[in-house]
Scaffold this active site. Structure first.
Site, PDB file in Angstrom:
ATOM      1  N   GLU A  51      15.386  71.556  34.899  1.00 51.65           N
ATOM      2  CA  GLU A  51      14.976  70.327  34.213  1.00 51.65           C
ATOM      3  C   GLU A  51      14.510  69.238  35.174  1.00 51.65           C
ATOM      4  O   GLU A  51      15.206  68.917  36.143  1.00 51.65           O
ATOM      5  CB  GLU A  51      16.164  69.809  33.402  1.00 51.65           C
ATOM      6  N   LYS A  53      14.430  65.716  35.701  1.00 53.40           N
ATOM      7  CA  LYS A  53      15.313  64.666  35.163  1.00 53.40           C
ATOM      8  C   LYS A  53      15.454  63.578  36.225  1.00 53.40           C
ATOM      9  O   LYS A  53      16.094  63.796  37.252  1.00 53.40           O
ATOM     10  CB  LYS A  53      16.664  65.331  34.848  1.00 53.40           C
ATOM     11  N   LYS A 112      12.289  67.965  26.279  1.00 51.86           N
ATOM     12  CA  LYS A 112      13.672  67.542  26.079  1.00 51.86           C
ATOM     13  C   LYS A 112      13.635  66.072  25.691  1.00 51.86           C
ATOM     14  O   LYS A 112      13.310  65.205  26.487  1.00 51.86           O
ATOM     15  CB  LYS A 112      14.417  67.749  27.395  1.00 51.86           C
ATOM     16  N   GLU A 159      20.370  72.736  19.738  1.00 47.03           N
ATOM     17  CA  GLU A 159      21.639  72.381  20.398  1.00 47.03           C
ATOM     18  C   GLU A 159      22.711  72.135  19.339  1.00 47.03           C
ATOM     19  O   GLU A 159      22.541  71.300  18.451  1.00 47.03           O
ATOM     20  CB  GLU A 159      21.434  71.137  21.260  1.00 47.03           C
ATOM     21  N   ASN A 180      25.874  72.468  24.590  1.00 49.17           N
ATOM     22  CA  ASN A 180      25.887  71.471  25.661  1.00 49.17           C
ATOM     23  C   ASN A 180      27.321  71.287  26.158  1.00 49.17           C
ATOM     24  O   ASN A 180      28.194  70.877  25.399  1.00 49.17           O
ATOM     25  CB  ASN A 180      25.294  70.145  25.174  1.00 49.17           C
ATOM     26  N   GLU A 210      24.119  74.585  28.489  1.00 46.17           N
ATOM     27  CA  GLU A 210      23.455  73.419  29.065  1.00 46.17           C
ATOM     28  C   GLU A 210      24.454  72.481  29.757  1.00 46.17           C
ATOM     29  O   GLU A 210      25.548  72.251  29.252  1.00 46.17           O
ATOM     30  CB  GLU A 210      22.776  72.595  27.961  1.00 46.17           C
ATOM     31  N   SER A 211      24.030  71.954  30.860  1.00 44.25           N
ATOM     32  CA  SER A 211      24.695  70.826  31.554  1.00 44.25           C
ATOM     33  C   SER A 211      25.895  71.204  32.425  1.00 44.25           C
ATOM     34  O   SER A 211      26.657  72.119  32.108  1.00 44.25           O
ATOM     35  CB  SER A 211      25.195  69.761  30.572  1.00 44.25           C
TER      36      SER A 211
HETATM   37  O1  LIG Z   1      22.678  63.735  30.977  1.00 47.10           O
HETATM   38  C1  LIG Z   1      23.143  62.773  30.349  1.00 47.10           C
HETATM   39  O2  LIG Z   1      23.754  61.830  30.886  1.00 47.10           O
HETATM   40  C2  LIG Z   1      22.989  62.705  28.858  1.00 47.10           C
HETATM   41  C3  LIG Z   1      23.522  61.617  28.178  1.00 47.10           C
HETATM   42  C4  LIG Z   1      23.368  61.495  26.806  1.00 47.10           C
HETATM   43  C5  LIG Z   1      22.670  62.455  26.091  1.00 47.10           C
HETATM   44  C6  LIG Z   1      22.135  63.558  26.771  1.00 47.10           C
HETATM   45  C7  LIG Z   1      22.289  63.687  28.126  1.00 47.10           C
HETATM   46  N1  LIG Z   1      21.759  64.753  28.813  1.00 47.10           N
HETATM   47  C8  LIG Z   1      20.879  65.699  28.240  1.00 47.10           C
HETATM   48  C9  LIG Z   1      21.103  67.085  28.701  1.00 47.10           C
HETATM   49  O3  LIG Z   1      21.348  67.917  27.878  1.00 47.10           O
HETATM   50  C10 LIG Z   1      21.009  67.411  30.169  1.00 47.10           C
HETATM   51  O4  LIG Z   1      19.963  66.672  30.716  1.00 47.10           O
HETATM   52  C11 LIG Z   1      20.758  68.876  30.527  1.00 47.10           C
HETATM   53  O5  LIG Z   1      21.578  69.747  29.851  1.00 47.10           O
HETATM   54  C12 LIG Z   1      20.972  69.053  32.054  1.00 47.10           C
HETATM   55  O6  LIG Z   1      22.279  68.696  32.393  1.00 47.10           O
HETATM   56  P1  LIG Z   1      22.719  68.465  33.909  1.00 47.10           P
HETATM   57  O7  LIG Z   1      22.435  69.718  34.674  1.00 47.10           O
HETATM   58  O8  LIG Z   1      24.174  68.193  33.843  1.00 47.10           O
HETATM   59  O9  LIG Z   1      21.938  67.325  34.402  1.00 47.10           O
END
Ligand SMILES: O=C(O)c1ccccc1NCC(=O)[C@H](O)[C@H](O)COP(=O)(O)O
Length: 264
Positions: A51, A53, A112, A159, A180, A210-211
């Protein structure tokens, strides 16, 4: 936080709609190439979605790397698809990144954003997305939004936060389900969410965890829980050598047999 984001999104959409009408978007779509097949790209192997970001509510500023540089490094590392955060106010994204990305990569591109209006689905496709994220808890009509996305040849990533949302998504034809690991209210990460919900997702569907992924051990764990793919943003954006980082994650995921036992 989600409420705040949605309030801003509503204002943004009502402004944008007057600048570029839905009919103008449809005209552009009618003369554009079909998008890359997101599901096919993810199918049958362990995959990593990287991503782009730049900032987030949970971390603040993340990286000021240029889109082109990031995409090249994601490709070199072996990413299967690119996710682009297009939300402006909280993530420092831009819808225009989709267009640029499409002009420089052959990988599928996931938009996204926080989709609450059908207009955004047409916008995604007109700007070059191959797929969109639909967050079940904020989507006003999941069935309709899934159908519109599919009609534009974009298999959406749905999601889901709980088992009811998973059943609803599957009932409405979802092929790709996202879990997520981040709690969107307090931002804590819990990989047990993937472990808990993986068994509800049939084998022929694709589960994207995710995340929160930071290292190979995380990927191993998520793969053992049943993930077909992971979606990673913050750590890959912060990495000094994203290509090598992705390669390591890819090895970990590919060498770990997929676990979890989907309910028949
Ligand atoms: O990433 C955030 O802080 C966030 C806050 C509120 C709503 C959504 C958010 N993130 C969206 C995502 O799903 C992530 O960008 C994506 O899964 C990547 O996660 P990461 O690897 O932890 O950056």
């Amino acid at each position: 936080m989600l409420k705040k984001i949605i309030t801003e999104k509503r204002k943004e959409i009502s402004k944008i709609k007057t600048k570029e009408t839905i009919n103008e978007l449809k005209d552009r779509i009618s003369t554009s190439d079909p998008p890359k097949d997101f599901k096919e790209a993810l199918n049958g192997k362990f995959s990593i979605i990287c991503e782009y970001k730049r900032a987030s509510p949970s971390t603040g500023p993340i990286s000021s790397k240029r889109l082109e540089e990031s995409i090249k490094s994601f490709e070199n590392g072996g990413a299967t698809a690119i996710s682009i955060l297009t939300e402006k106010k909280f993530f420092n994204g831009d819808i225009k990144y989709l267009k640029t990305a499409k002009s420089i990569t052959n990988l599928p591109i996931l938009m996204k954003d926080f989709i609450i209006d059908e207009y955004q689905i047409f916008q995604a496709r007109a700007y070059g997305a191959s797929s969109i994220l639909l967050i079940a808890s904020i989507c006003p009509n999941l069935e309709t939004f899934i159908n519109i996305s599919k009609s534009l040849n974009m298999e959406p990533l749905i999601e889901c936060e709980n088992s009811l949302e998973i059943y609803k998504a599957l009932e409405n034809g979802a092929e790709i389900i996202g879990i997520n690991n981040r709690n969107l209210s307090n931002f804590t990460i819990d990989f047990n969410k993937t472990r808990a919900f993986a068994p509800l997702i049939p084998n022929e569907k694709i589960l994207v965890s995710e995340s929160g992924v930071k290292r190979s051990e995380d990927v191993k764990m998520l793969r053992e829980y049943g993930a077909d793919a992971i979606l990673i943003g913050t750590e890959v954006m912060k990495s000094k050598n994203p290509s090598d980082f992705i390669k390591d994650l890819l090895i970990a995921g590919t060498l770990t047999p997929k676990g979890g036992s989907p309910i028949e």
